[in-house]
Design a protein around this motif. Sequence first.
Motif, mmCIF file in Angstrom:
data_model
loop_
_atom_site.group_PDB
_atom_site.id
_atom_site.type_symbol
_atom_site.label_atom_id
_atom_site.label_comp_id
_atom_site.label_asym_id
_atom_site.label_seq_id
_atom_site.Cartn_x
_atom_site.Cartn_y
_atom_site.Cartn_z
ATOM 1 N N LEU A 211 0.835 -1.183 0.000
ATOM 2 C CA LEU A 211 0.000 0.000 0.000
ATOM 3 C C LEU A 211 0.881 1.248 0.000
ATOM 4 C CD1 LEU A 211 -3.116 0.599 0.276
ATOM 5 C CD2 LEU A 211 -2.693 0.845 2.738
ATOM 6 N N THR A 212 0.497 2.252 -0.766
ATOM 7 C CA THR A 212 1.253 3.504 -0.817
ATOM 8 C C THR A 212 0.834 4.421 0.335
ATOM 9 O OG1 THR A 212 -0.371 4.614 -2.225
ATOM 10 C CG2 THR A 212 1.389 3.361 -3.331
ATOM 11 N N ARG A 213 1.646 5.438 0.601
ATOM 12 C CA ARG A 213 1.304 6.425 1.622
ATOM 13 C C ARG A 213 -0.003 7.116 1.278
ATOM 14 N NH1 ARG A 213 3.995 10.596 1.679
ATOM 15 N NH2 ARG A 213 3.759 11.247 3.844
ATOM 16 N N GLN A 214 -0.168 7.437 -0.018
ATOM 17 C CA GLN A 214 -1.389 8.107 -0.450
ATOM 18 C C GLN A 214 -2.615 7.224 -0.189
ATOM 19 O OE1 GLN A 214 1.374 7.823 -2.197
ATOM 20 N NE2 GLN A 214 2.059 9.905 -2.671
ATOM 21 N N GLY A 215 -2.458 5.919 -0.463
ATOM 22 C CA GLY A 215 -3.555 4.986 -0.233
ATOM 23 C C GLY A 215 -3.908 4.878 1.240
ATOM 24 N N ALA A 216 -2.896 4.827 2.094
ATOM 25 C CA ALA A 216 -3.128 4.717 3.534
ATOM 26 C C ALA A 216 -3.781 5.984 4.078
ATOM 27 C CB ALA A 216 -1.806 4.452 4.256
ATOM 28 N N HIS A 217 -3.318 7.141 3.601
ATOM 29 C CA HIS A 217 -3.911 8.410 4.039
ATOM 30 C C HIS A 217 -5.387 8.469 3.643
ATOM 31 C CE1 HIS A 217 -0.795 11.064 5.747
ATOM 32 N NE2 HIS A 217 0.049 10.323 5.060
ATOM 33 N N LYS A 218 -5.699 7.981 2.459
ATOM 34 C CA LYS A 218 -7.083 7.996 1.993
ATOM 35 C C LYS A 218 -7.961 7.111 2.875
ATOM 36 C CE LYS A 218 -10.030 7.036 -2.008
ATOM 37 N NZ LYS A 218 -10.102 6.485 -3.388
ATOM 38 N N ILE A 219 -7.463 5.937 3.225
ATOM 39 C CA ILE A 219 -8.208 5.004 4.082
ATOM 40 C C ILE A 219 -8.548 5.663 5.421
ATOM 41 C CG2 ILE A 219 -8.009 2.885 5.442
ATOM 42 C CD1 ILE A 219 -6.302 1.777 3.076
ATOM 43 N N LEU A 220 -7.549 6.279 6.046
ATOM 44 C CA LEU A 220 -7.759 6.888 7.360
ATOM 45 C C LEU A 220 -8.626 8.140 7.259
ATOM 46 C CD1 LEU A 220 -4.176 6.423 8.817
ATOM 47 C CD2 LEU A 220 -6.224 5.177 9.462
ATOM 48 N N ARG A 221 -8.430 8.908 6.187
ATOM 49 C CA ARG A 221 -9.250 10.104 6.009
ATOM 50 C C ARG A 221 -10.729 9.744 5.908
ATOM 51 N NH1 ARG A 221 -7.145 11.786 1.668
ATOM 52 N NH2 ARG A 221 -8.746 11.133 0.189
ATOM 53 N N GLU A 222 -11.017 8.675 5.168
ATOM 54 C CA GLU A 222 -12.404 8.230 5.017
ATOM 55 C C GLU A 222 -12.968 7.706 6.336
ATOM 56 O OE1 GLU A 222 -12.237 5.459 1.797
ATOM 57 O OE2 GLU A 222 -12.247 7.030 0.260
ATOM 58 N N MET A 223 -12.112 7.069 7.150
ATOM 59 C CA MET A 223 -12.548 6.635 8.477
ATOM 60 C C MET A 223 -12.967 7.841 9.314
ATOM 61 S SD MET A 223 -9.942 3.714 9.856
ATOM 62 C CE MET A 223 -9.725 2.134 9.024
ATOM 63 N N GLY A 224 -12.150 8.879 9.280
ATOM 64 C CA GLY A 224 -12.436 10.087 10.050
ATOM 65 C C GLY A 224 -13.705 10.770 9.585
ATOM 66 N N GLU A 225 -13.889 10.818 8.265
ATOM 67 C CA GLU A 225 -15.089 11.453 7.716
ATOM 68 C C GLU A 225 -16.341 10.673 8.093
ATOM 69 O OE1 GLU A 225 -14.199 11.597 3.580
ATOM 70 O OE2 GLU A 225 -12.903 13.369 3.732
ATOM 71 N N THR A 226 -16.258 9.341 8.034
ATOM 72 C CA THR A 226 -17.402 8.497 8.396
ATOM 73 C C THR A 226 -17.758 8.675 9.871
ATOM 74 O OG1 THR A 226 -16.738 6.856 6.753
ATOM 75 C CG2 THR A 226 -18.302 6.143 8.426
ATOM 76 N N ALA A 227 -16.732 8.834 10.705
ATOM 77 C CA ALA A 227 -16.956 9.022 12.144
ATOM 78 C C ALA A 227 -17.274 10.471 12.484
ATOM 79 C CB ALA A 227 -15.718 8.571 12.908
ATOM 80 N N GLN A 228 -17.313 11.327 11.460
ATOM 81 C CA GLN A 228 -17.599 12.764 11.621
ATOM 82 C C GLN A 228 -16.634 13.415 12.599
ATOM 83 O OE1 GLN A 228 -21.819 12.751 12.681
ATOM 84 N NE2 GLN A 228 -22.391 12.914 10.528
ATOM 85 N N LEU A 229 -15.376 13.042 12.474
ATOM 86 C CA LEU A 229 -14.328 13.596 13.324
ATOM 87 C C LEU A 229 -14.025 15.030 12.910
ATOM 88 C CD1 LEU A 229 -12.238 12.751 15.555
ATOM 89 C CD2 LEU A 229 -10.648 12.321 13.683
ATOM 90 N N VAL A 230 -13.861 15.909 13.886
ATOM 91 C CA VAL A 230 -13.525 17.300 13.604
ATOM 92 C C VAL A 230 -12.052 17.394 13.225
ATOM 93 C CG1 VAL A 230 -13.376 19.635 14.533
ATOM 94 C CG2 VAL A 230 -15.279 18.150 15.191
ATOM 95 N N GLY A 231 -11.756 17.992 12.078
ATOM 96 C CA GLY A 231 -10.369 18.122 11.623
ATOM 97 C C GLY A 231 -9.910 16.912 10.837
ATOM 98 N N ALA A 232 -8.796 17.074 10.162
ATOM 99 C CA ALA A 232 -8.254 15.994 9.334
ATOM 100 C C ALA A 232 -7.776 14.840 10.205
ATOM 101 C CB ALA A 232 -7.106 16.525 8.491
ATOM 102 N N PHE A 233 -8.063 13.632 9.748
ATOM 103 C CA PHE A 233 -7.646 12.439 10.475
ATOM 104 C C PHE A 233 -6.635 11.679 9.633
ATOM 105 C CE2 PHE A 233 -8.504 7.847 11.501
ATOM 106 C CZ PHE A 233 -7.880 7.875 12.731
ATOM 107 N N GLY A 234 -5.456 11.465 10.199
ATOM 108 C CA GLY A 234 -4.413 10.765 9.465
ATOM 109 C C GLY A 234 -3.483 10.025 10.395
ATOM 110 N N PRO A 235 -2.470 9.365 9.849
ATOM 111 C CA PRO A 235 -1.563 8.541 10.654
ATOM 112 C C PRO A 235 -0.780 9.323 11.706
ATOM 113 C CG PRO A 235 -0.780 8.758 8.389
ATOM 114 C CD PRO A 235 -2.169 9.276 8.412
#
Length: 288
Positions: A211-235
């Motif tokens: 998995l690339t860094r971009q792919g991993a960032h996308k996975i976590l970003r989508e997790m944060g958005e689904t959880a309605q987390l305030v602010g960017a969510f990343g590694p």
Amino acid sequence: MEREPENIPTNHEILRDFMLHMQLANRSENTLETYSRLLNRFLYHTSIPIHEMTSDYVWEWLKEHGRDKKETTVATWISILSSFFTFCDNEGYIEGIPMKSRWRPRLPKPLPRYIGKEELAIIKIQSEAGNLRNQVLFEFLSSSGCRITEALMLDKNDINVEERTARVKGKGSKLRTVHFSHRCAILLEEHLKRLPEMSDGIFLNQHKRKLTRQGAHKILREMGETAQLVGAFGPHRLRHTFATSLLAKGAELSFISEELGHSQLSTTRVYARLLDEKLVTMYRKYMG
């Protein structure tokens, strides 16, 4: 004795030497990419040979191209250019560094952004609805404090599920052992069974490549958005959460520093600052 004009290397030859110097110094791929991008951009806009470069020219370039940029971005540019010209001076390509210390913007030291227990629990629940690989990625990062590149570089033989440890390669290619949670071990054991035998990697994409860094960032970003987390969510936010949680539970800074792979304890002390800020906030909330 001055060199003959025909023996003076071109700007791009000097840049190539500098990037080789950076590689030999074991700088990370991310750092090399950032330096290369900025320096190529800087040299693209100039026809002036490096040995004729003046501080006025460099300053004007920074003002023109940094006009709409954040102060943190301009500070990074200044740092990169300073490193480059210091190399040029050390190698005898120039006489004196065309940079001024007063150019550096005085930036407030930002505190690490971490995730609270409730938010972390919500994201954990959200991750369970996704595929197993994504669950393992989230659990591994949140319980080990690893950098994303360290996690993505892992191979099967780097993992010891029984001991709940992993051997990662950090900055400067330094190896260290990190630990992960019991829950992560359970998920990881099942994940390892499903991986193709011909691949050594742990976190693979749909093409069975790492998995690339971009792919991993996308996975976590989508997790944060689904959880309605305030602010960017990343590694890196997970890494900050790991460190802050350990400190709040009474872990010593030296232990946290070792787990995070910090080369200097002063880098880890920022988390102590964060805890102090939190205590001040709590005091003002209840005491006025």
